[in-house]
Design an enzyme around this catalytic site. Structure first.
Site, PDB file in Angstrom:
ATOM      1  N   ASP A   1      -0.018  -7.494   1.559  1.00 53.79           N
ATOM      2  CA  ASP A   1       0.493  -6.124   1.645  1.00 53.79           C
ATOM      3  C   ASP A   1       2.019  -6.104   1.750  1.00 53.79           C
ATOM      4  O   ASP A   1       2.569  -5.776   2.795  1.00 53.79           O
ATOM      5  CB  ASP A   1      -0.172  -5.407   2.826  1.00 53.79           C
TER       6      ASP A   1
ATOM      7  N   HIS B   1       0.817  -1.220   0.000  1.00 54.29           N
ATOM      8  CA  HIS B   1       0.000   0.000   0.000  1.00 54.29           C
ATOM      9  C   HIS B   1       0.851   1.270   0.000  1.00 54.29           C
ATOM     10  O   HIS B   1       0.310   2.373  -0.105  1.00 54.29           O
ATOM     11  CB  HIS B   1      -1.027  -0.013   1.144  1.00 54.29           C
TER      12      HIS B   1
ATOM     13  N   GLN C   1       0.535   6.140  11.380  1.00 57.85           N
ATOM     14  CA  GLN C   1       0.742   6.670  10.030  1.00 57.85           C
ATOM     15  C   GLN C   1       2.208   7.000   9.772  1.00 57.85           C
ATOM     16  O   GLN C   1       2.822   7.706  10.557  1.00 57.85           O
ATOM     17  CB  GLN C   1      -0.048   7.964   9.850  1.00 57.85           C
ATOM     18  N   GLY C   2       2.686   6.505   8.663  1.00 57.95           N
ATOM     19  CA  GLY C   2       4.068   6.767   8.298  1.00 57.95           C
ATOM     20  C   GLY C   2       5.008   5.647   8.713  1.00 57.95           C
ATOM     21  O   GLY C   2       6.165   5.625   8.308  1.00 57.95           O
ATOM     22  N   ASP C   3       4.505   4.736   9.525  1.00 53.65           N
ATOM     23  CA  ASP C   3       5.305   3.551   9.891  1.00 53.65           C
ATOM     24  C   ASP C   3       5.086   2.423   8.901  1.00 53.65           C
ATOM     25  O   ASP C   3       5.829   1.433   8.892  1.00 53.65           O
ATOM     26  CB  ASP C   3       4.932   3.051  11.285  1.00 53.65           C
ATOM     27  N   SER C   4       4.052   2.555   8.099  1.00 50.07           N
ATOM     28  CA  SER C   4       3.715   1.512   7.132  1.00 50.07           C
ATOM     29  C   SER C   4       4.918   1.068   6.338  1.00 50.07           C
ATOM     30  O   SER C   4       5.762   1.877   5.947  1.00 50.07           O
ATOM     31  CB  SER C   4       2.670   2.028   6.145  1.00 50.07           C
TER      32      SER C   4
END
Ligand code: ARG
Length: 261
Positions: free
Chosen positions: A119, A73, A207-210
């Protein structure tokens, strides 16, 4: 329901629900600020030498010196791609001491990825990062339990800013059966996803650790990657664990794909 969720994720709009689901997205498009590791502390320089920050606002780990393992993603698809910059070698993204920045040449997104499991993605770099070590991935389910380490430059609170310094935390494994019982988690793809977090909340990726790794020690005390930061309902909420791609499920597909890059 999944379609609706996906739509909400895509068009991260307004209101608490949308904000919560928006937390599933990388930092790329215009949306509420992303959130990295919540409840974490600063990693020390060199502690996690395989950690990579990607310019679209995601994390990743060095699978080889020239291939970063991240989340599907976080990327737009498979093909030539020179638009991503990978930063490694520093916990402080603003420090130039030891910092290595390399552009991408190609992205391989998991075949069949449609927002429901699968993912994972690989990013080929223009040149190898020789100053850092790689992170081996779990090839069996034996390490899919216990206490995991998470790390990233994402938000330190739900809706909070991206971080300059790498943060880390530990979270306990949550079984698929338990994870599924939580509100918003009924669509968990048990074969593809592994949950981790405290029922009371307080510690989580955000958010942003993905795309970043979730890892633990193996029998030889080496770090081994068991997960890839994927999604969650909000960040660090009670009864809302983090959901990670189950790396062992994809290990052979990852190895095969990497061999072609
Ligand atoms: N998808 C998010 C990202 O793009 C990561 C969300 C993780 N959320 C969580 N509650 N563990 O950075």
């Amino acid at each position: 329901m999944k379609k609706l969720l996906t739509a909400l994720k895509r068009f991260a709009a307004v209101g608490a629900a949308a904000l919560a689901i928006a937390s599933l997205q990388p930092l790329s498009s215009a949306q509420a600020a992303p959130s990295p590791v919540v409840g974490g502390t600063r990693a020390t320089q060199g502690e996690f030498p395989f950690m990579v920050r990607l310019s679209m606002g995601c994390g990743g780990a060095l699978y080889t010196q020239q291939i970063v393992l991240t989340a599907a993603h976080c990327v737009s698809g498979t093909g030539a791609n020179t638009s991503i910059t990978a930063t490694a070698g520093v916990v402080d993204l603003q420090s130039t001491t030891g910092r290595v920045q390399v552009k991408s040449t190609y992205v391989y997104r998991a075949p069949g990825y449609n927002g429901n499991g699968k993912d994972w993605a690989l990013i080929k770099l223009a040149s190898p990062i020789t100053t850092q070590s790689t992170l081996k991935i779990a090839t069996t389910t034996q390490y899919n339990t216990g206490t995991f380490t998470i790390a990233g430059w994402g938000s330190a609170s739900e809706g909070g800013a991206q971080q300059r310094y790498l943060l880390k935390a530990t979270v306990p494994f949550v079984s698929d059966a338990t994870c599924r019982t939580y509100s918003g988690y009924s669509g968990l793809v048990a074969s593809d996803e592994i949950c981790a977090g405290y029922a009371a909340g307080g510690t989580d990726t955000c958010q942003g650790d993905s795309g970043g790794p979730m890892f633990r020690r193996d029998a030889s005390n080496a770090w081994i990657q068991v997960g890839i930061v994927s999604w969650g309902i909000g960040c660090a909420r009670a009864n809302a664990p983090g959901v990670y791609s189950e790396v062992s499920t994809f290990a052979s597909a990852i190895a095969s794909a990497a061999a072609t890059l």
